[in-house]
Write an enzyme that holds these catalytic residues in place. Sequence first.
Site, PDB file in Angstrom:
ATOM      1  N   MET A  68     -22.293  29.702  13.084  1.00 50.72           N
ATOM      2  CA  MET A  68     -21.433  30.200  14.157  1.00 50.72           C
ATOM      3  C   MET A  68     -22.108  31.424  14.785  1.00 50.72           C
ATOM      4  O   MET A  68     -22.411  32.399  14.091  1.00 50.72           O
ATOM      5  CB  MET A  68     -20.056  30.598  13.614  1.00 50.72           C
ATOM      6  CG  MET A  68     -19.191  29.439  13.139  1.00 50.72           C
ATOM      7  SD  MET A  68     -18.980  28.101  14.335  1.00 50.72           S
ATOM      8  CE  MET A  68     -18.328  28.967  15.751  1.00 50.72           C
ATOM      9  N   HIS A 113     -19.079  17.301  20.550  1.00 50.61           N
ATOM     10  CA  HIS A 113     -18.656  18.295  19.561  1.00 50.61           C
ATOM     11  C   HIS A 113     -17.144  18.470  19.691  1.00 50.61           C
ATOM     12  O   HIS A 113     -16.627  18.750  20.773  1.00 50.61           O
ATOM     13  CB  HIS A 113     -19.382  19.614  19.808  1.00 50.61           C
ATOM     14  CG  HIS A 113     -19.129  20.661  18.753  1.00 50.61           C
ATOM     15  ND1 HIS A 113     -19.762  20.664  17.537  1.00 50.61           N
ATOM     16  CD2 HIS A 113     -18.295  21.731  18.747  1.00 50.61           C
ATOM     17  CE1 HIS A 113     -19.335  21.701  16.821  1.00 50.61           C
ATOM     18  NE2 HIS A 113     -18.436  22.368  17.534  1.00 50.61           N
ATOM     19  N   MET A 127      -8.802  23.218  15.445  1.00 48.54           N
ATOM     20  CA  MET A 127      -8.334  24.536  14.993  1.00 48.54           C
ATOM     21  C   MET A 127      -6.876  24.468  14.579  1.00 48.54           C
ATOM     22  O   MET A 127      -6.067  23.837  15.269  1.00 48.54           O
ATOM     23  CB  MET A 127      -8.463  25.543  16.140  1.00 48.54           C
ATOM     24  CG  MET A 127      -9.857  25.636  16.719  1.00 48.54           C
ATOM     25  SD  MET A 127      -9.881  26.810  18.074  1.00 48.54           S
ATOM     26  CE  MET A 127     -11.591  26.661  18.600  1.00 48.54           C
ATOM     27  N   GLY A 176     -16.308  30.168  25.311  1.00 45.60           N
ATOM     28  CA  GLY A 176     -16.645  31.156  26.326  1.00 45.60           C
ATOM     29  C   GLY A 176     -16.897  32.563  25.828  1.00 45.60           C
ATOM     30  O   GLY A 176     -16.823  33.519  26.602  1.00 45.60           O
ATOM     31  N   HIS A 186     -15.900  19.525  14.060  1.00 50.63           N
ATOM     32  CA  HIS A 186     -15.995  20.863  13.467  1.00 50.63           C
ATOM     33  C   HIS A 186     -14.590  21.317  13.095  1.00 50.63           C
ATOM     34  O   HIS A 186     -13.798  21.657  13.965  1.00 50.63           O
ATOM     35  CB  HIS A 186     -16.644  21.790  14.516  1.00 50.63           C
ATOM     36  CG  HIS A 186     -16.732  23.219  14.097  1.00 50.63           C
ATOM     37  ND1 HIS A 186     -16.998  24.235  15.006  1.00 50.63           N
ATOM     38  CD2 HIS A 186     -16.608  23.829  12.892  1.00 50.63           C
ATOM     39  CE1 HIS A 186     -17.029  25.390  14.374  1.00 50.63           C
ATOM     40  NE2 HIS A 186     -16.778  25.182  13.092  1.00 50.63           N
ATOM     41  N   ASP A 224     -23.582  27.222  17.256  1.00 53.08           N
ATOM     42  CA  ASP A 224     -22.285  26.999  17.910  1.00 53.08           C
ATOM     43  C   ASP A 224     -21.690  28.308  18.408  1.00 53.08           C
ATOM     44  O   ASP A 224     -21.259  29.144  17.611  1.00 53.08           O
ATOM     45  CB  ASP A 224     -21.332  26.322  16.910  1.00 53.08           C
ATOM     46  CG  ASP A 224     -20.045  25.856  17.568  1.00 53.08           C
ATOM     47  OD1 ASP A 224     -19.919  25.971  18.801  1.00 53.08           O
ATOM     48  OD2 ASP A 224     -19.170  25.367  16.824  1.00 53.08           O
ATOM     49  N   GLY A 225     -21.665  28.450  19.734  1.00 51.72           N
ATOM     50  CA  GLY A 225     -21.011  29.600  20.348  1.00 51.72           C
ATOM     51  C   GLY A 225     -21.934  30.391  21.255  1.00 51.72           C
ATOM     52  O   GLY A 225     -22.981  30.860  20.831  1.00 51.72           O
ATOM     53  N   GLY A 226     -21.563  30.473  22.519  1.00 51.89           N
ATOM     54  CA  GLY A 226     -22.320  31.314  23.449  1.00 51.89           C
ATOM     55  C   GLY A 226     -23.694  30.792  23.821  1.00 51.89           C
ATOM     56  O   GLY A 226     -24.543  31.544  24.307  1.00 51.89           O
ATOM     57  N   MET A 254     -12.063  23.818  11.905  1.00 47.22           N
ATOM     58  CA  MET A 254     -11.741  25.232  11.673  1.00 47.22           C
ATOM     59  C   MET A 254     -10.323  25.268  11.135  1.00 47.22           C
ATOM     60  O   MET A 254      -9.386  25.723  11.795  1.00 47.22           O
ATOM     61  CB  MET A 254     -11.891  26.020  12.981  1.00 47.22           C
ATOM     62  CG  MET A 254     -13.361  26.224  13.355  1.00 47.22           C
ATOM     63  SD  MET A 254     -13.594  26.601  15.094  1.00 47.22           S
ATOM     64  CE  MET A 254     -13.634  24.942  15.745  1.00 47.22           C
ATOM     65  N   SER A 258     -19.124  20.738  23.786  1.00 46.73           N
ATOM     66  CA  SER A 258     -17.838  20.922  23.100  1.00 46.73           C
ATOM     67  C   SER A 258     -16.681  20.567  24.025  1.00 46.73           C
ATOM     68  O   SER A 258     -16.469  21.191  25.060  1.00 46.73           O
ATOM     69  CB  SER A 258     -17.686  22.368  22.628  1.00 46.73           C
ATOM     70  OG  SER A 258     -16.336  22.568  22.239  1.00 46.73           O
ATOM     71  N   ASP A 317     -13.858  20.371  18.370  1.00 42.27           N
ATOM     72  CA  ASP A 317     -13.385  21.569  17.665  1.00 42.27           C
ATOM     73  C   ASP A 317     -11.916  21.444  17.290  1.00 42.27           C
ATOM     74  O   ASP A 317     -11.048  21.448  18.157  1.00 42.27           O
ATOM     75  CB  ASP A 317     -13.568  22.799  18.572  1.00 42.27           C
ATOM     76  CG  ASP A 317     -15.031  23.199  18.692  1.00 42.27           C
ATOM     77  OD1 ASP A 317     -15.672  23.392  17.651  1.00 42.27           O
ATOM     78  OD2 ASP A 317     -15.514  23.317  19.835  1.00 42.27           O
TER      79      ASP A 317
HETATM   80  C1  DX5 Z   1     -15.719  28.110  18.771  1.00 41.82           C
HETATM   81  C2  DX5 Z   1     -16.058  26.651  18.769  1.00 41.82           C
HETATM   82  C3  DX5 Z   1     -17.203  26.328  19.651  1.00 41.82           C
HETATM   83  C4  DX5 Z   1     -16.937  26.626  21.079  1.00 41.82           C
HETATM   84  C5  DX5 Z   1     -18.224  26.752  21.803  1.00 41.82           C
HETATM   85  O1  DX5 Z   1     -14.674  28.359  17.909  1.00 41.82           O
HETATM   86  O2  DX5 Z   1     -16.412  26.227  17.473  1.00 41.82           O
HETATM   87  O3  DX5 Z   1     -17.630  24.999  19.478  1.00 41.82           O
HETATM   88  O4  DX5 Z   1     -16.144  25.662  21.702  1.00 41.82           O
HETATM   89  O5  DX5 Z   1     -17.925  27.096  23.111  1.00 41.82           O
HETATM   90  P1  DX5 Z   1     -18.896  27.978  23.992  1.00 41.82           P
HETATM   91  O6  DX5 Z   1     -20.148  27.197  24.171  1.00 41.82           O
HETATM   92  O7  DX5 Z   1     -18.101  28.133  25.238  1.00 41.82           O
HETATM   93  O8  DX5 Z   1     -19.135  29.284  23.276  1.00 41.82           O
HETATM   94 ZN    ZN Z   2     -17.482  24.222  17.198  1.00 46.11          ZN
END
Ligand code: DX5
Ligand code: ZN
Length: 216
Positions: free
Chosen positions: A137, A33, A37, A145, A66, A175-177, A68, A8, A35
């Site tokens: 998610m 990836h 927002m 992070g 992605h 996606d995430g963590g 959001m 990402s 993101d």
């Molecule tokens: C969160 C994003 C993710 C995020 C993932 O809103 O959609 O793609 O950047 O980042 P990490 O891998 O740091 O959780």
């Molecule tokens: Zn994402």
Amino acid sequence: MSHLIAPSILSADFGNLRTDIEMINSSAADWFHVDIMDGVFVPNISFGFPVMKVLKQHAKKPLDVHLMIVQPERYIDTFKAAGADLLTVHIEASTHLHRTIQAIKVSGMKAGVALNPHTSIQQLEDVITDIDLVCLMSVNPGFGGQKFIEATRNKIVRLKAMIQSCGSNALIEIDGGVDTNNSASLIALGADVLVAGNAVFGSEQPLTTIQQLKSL
Ligand code: DX5
Ligand code: ZN
């Protein structure tokens, strides 16, 4: 098919974005990836078309975008023009999801649907054969992070069963963590694509980390 890795860009160094893009180009990663927002659907604003333009100019791998953002259907053609290969919208953000999915495909992109941690996979039943990817998610969207939400594991298993029983070709993206500690178990449960932001760009040796995520 072996699983895919999608670093990402949200966690990249924007002062040296070109360097980070070239790093991903030369790595074992499969996709970028991206993101997006809007500060409305999620409590954060990331970046928009000027940054995507730089990405498209230099990236040698597909852009997995992605969104959001609320009412993502407003921007389908703009993201196609900006170079998106796969466009993922949130189920919570698109009232006429079926129409949105069709519009993404008509514009020549692959179509993905993302689910927030609280959203049931059952809501996908009537579109699962229409889509190319489901993004589960595993954090509440908005920030990189964050800590992986463990309940996602059970969701992967149930979603995989739904996909197989419906004869869908949809990939499961997490996606995430995601990091090198949990990646192998997520693939074992049925995940096809792992997004990793902090794990890659926070690493002292991002190329090695990507290789580790890829070759579990
Ligand atoms: C969160 C994003 C993710 C995020 C993932 O809103 O959609 O793609 O950047 O980042 P990490 O891998 O740091 O959780
Ligand atoms: Zn994402």
